[in-house]
Design a protein around this motif. Structure first.
Motif, PDB file in Angstrom:
ATOM      1  N   ARG A 232       0.849  -1.209   0.000  1.00 43.15           N
ATOM      2  CA  ARG A 232       0.000   0.000   0.000  1.00 43.15           C
ATOM      3  C   ARG A 232       0.876   1.247   0.000  1.00 43.15           C
ATOM      4  O   ARG A 232       1.937   1.279   0.620  1.00 43.15           O
ATOM      5  N   ARG A 233       0.409   2.289  -0.716  1.00 45.34           N
ATOM      6  CA  ARG A 233       1.100   3.575  -0.688  1.00 45.34           C
ATOM      7  C   ARG A 233       0.942   4.177   0.700  1.00 45.34           C
ATOM      8  O   ARG A 233      -0.157   4.195   1.261  1.00 45.34           O
ATOM      9  N   ALA A 234       2.047   4.641   1.256  1.00 40.66           N
ATOM     10  CA  ALA A 234       2.023   5.128   2.630  1.00 40.66           C
ATOM     11  C   ALA A 234       2.998   6.278   2.796  1.00 40.66           C
ATOM     12  O   ALA A 234       3.769   6.610   1.885  1.00 40.66           O
ATOM     13  N   THR A 235       2.946   6.885   3.964  1.00 34.55           N
ATOM     14  CA  THR A 235       3.871   7.955   4.328  1.00 34.55           C
ATOM     15  C   THR A 235       4.456   7.634   5.697  1.00 34.55           C
ATOM     16  O   THR A 235       3.715   7.308   6.628  1.00 34.55           O
ATOM     17  N   ALA A 236       5.770   7.692   5.792  1.00 38.05           N
ATOM     18  CA  ALA A 236       6.439   7.520   7.081  1.00 38.05           C
ATOM     19  C   ALA A 236       6.717   8.896   7.663  1.00 38.05           C
ATOM     20  O   ALA A 236       7.362   9.727   7.025  1.00 38.05           O
ATOM     21  N   VAL A 237       6.218   9.160   8.855  1.00 42.82           N
ATOM     22  CA  VAL A 237       6.365  10.461   9.502  1.00 42.82           C
ATOM     23  C   VAL A 237       7.229  10.295  10.747  1.00 42.82           C
ATOM     24  O   VAL A 237       6.878   9.534  11.663  1.00 42.82           O
ATOM     25  N   PHE A 238       8.360  11.009  10.764  1.00 43.88           N
ATOM     26  CA  PHE A 238       9.255  10.993  11.916  1.00 43.88           C
ATOM     27  C   PHE A 238       8.997  12.233  12.756  1.00 43.88           C
ATOM     28  O   PHE A 238       8.885  13.343  12.225  1.00 43.88           O
ATOM     29  N   ALA A 239       8.910  12.041  14.064  1.00 40.25           N
ATOM     30  CA  ALA A 239       8.762  13.149  15.007  1.00 40.25           C
ATOM     31  C   ALA A 239      10.072  13.308  15.757  1.00 40.25           C
ATOM     32  O   ALA A 239      10.531  12.386  16.437  1.00 40.25           O
ATOM     33  N   VAL A 240      10.695  14.495  15.634  1.00 40.65           N
ATOM     34  CA  VAL A 240      12.014  14.735  16.215  1.00 40.65           C
ATOM     35  C   VAL A 240      11.901  15.905  17.201  1.00 40.65           C
ATOM     36  O   VAL A 240      11.627  17.033  16.791  1.00 40.65           O
TER      37      VAL A 240
END
Length: 272
Positions: A232-240
């Protein structure tokens, strides 16, 4: 050459199994991140993990010492079949579980881990046809360098030694937001923290781009990457966080691109 090639395989398999065994003995807590608690129960997961390590060490030594013709190679075949079956079970039943094959890795079982197990199975099967010891393989031993390189490329546990440095070098040459970061912190510094974090190692197999977007919100900076998760098309979001510079403070979630639902969020992240 063909006979020598088969004879050389026990050397490679033995060294790989010793490495895998050492990783399990050195980090027995890795058992909790695998599918073993689901398969054998939480109380028996660590003993089972160490028992596998002991079997690996015994087979490895049998392969490296003067041979008892084919018996140890057959044992390696059986062990490889067990590895492959366990990884497929993990992928299907406990998709968030890590491989636990060797060393520290919080990454879920993926195609690379299964491919590595299948390659080990193929080399073990070839070793059963050997009629002489590996020390008599002659020039065929040099072919093991290529095989070892393939195993390294399929080993997520070793990415930090070769893959991450390559990615960092590529990012230094050209990254999409060079010089555009806010005054809070340079984007390249944030990116470096992400690359060094356990969160990045947990999801880098899903990433399909460098930084796609970033933004600041109060005490956090968010970086997004294009990703794919289970096709599936997805987005990885990093919180820094701005006020905590440790790599372990970075968090990540993989969300569905269409619905926005969280597909994967590692809750236990290994440290280096």
């Amino acid at each position: 050459m063909g006979t020598g090639f088969a004879a050389a395989q026990p050397l490679l398999i033995g060294l790989l199994l010793l490495w895998s065994s050492y990783g399990k003995f050195a980090e027995p807590q890795q058992a909790d991140r695998t599918a073993l608690p689901r398969l054998v129960g939480e109380s028996r997961a660590k003993p089972a993990y160490q028992a596998v390590a002991a079997v690996e060490a015994i087979i490895a030594l049998a392969l490296l010492l003067p041979p008892v013709w084919a018996i140890e190679a057959v044992a390696a075949v059986a062990l490889s079949i067990g590895f492959t079956g366990f990884l497929i079970y993990s992928k299907v039943v406990v998709p968030e579980a890590s491989c636990g094959c060797a060393g520290k890795s919080a990454k879920p079982v993926g195609r690379r881990a299964i491919a590595r197990a299948l390659l080990l199975l193929a080399t073990a099967a070839l070793a059963t046809t050997a009629t002489t010891g590996w020390w008599s393989a002659g020039p065929a031993v040099l072919v093991l360098v290529v095989e070892a390189a393939v195993f390294v490329m399929l080993s997520a546990e070793l990415d930090r030694y070769w893959l991450l440095p390559i990615r960092r070098f590529r990012i230094r040459l050209s990254h999409p937001y060079a010089g555009t970061a806010s005054s809070t912190a340079p984007l390249v510094a944030t990116q470096r923290r992400v690359l060094l974090s356990p969160a990045y190692r947990a999801v880098d197999g899903y990433l399909r781009s460098d930084i796609h977007d970033y933004w600041d919100d109060d005490d956090w900076r968010y970086l997004s990457y294009i990703a794919r998760y289970d096709g599936r098309r997805a987005t990885a979001v990093f919180a820094v966080p701005h006020h905590d510079s440790t790599p372990e403070s970075v968090r990540v979630a993989v969300v569905d691109e269409t619905s926005g639902l969280t597909l994967y969020r590692p809750t236990v992240l290994a440290t280096v």
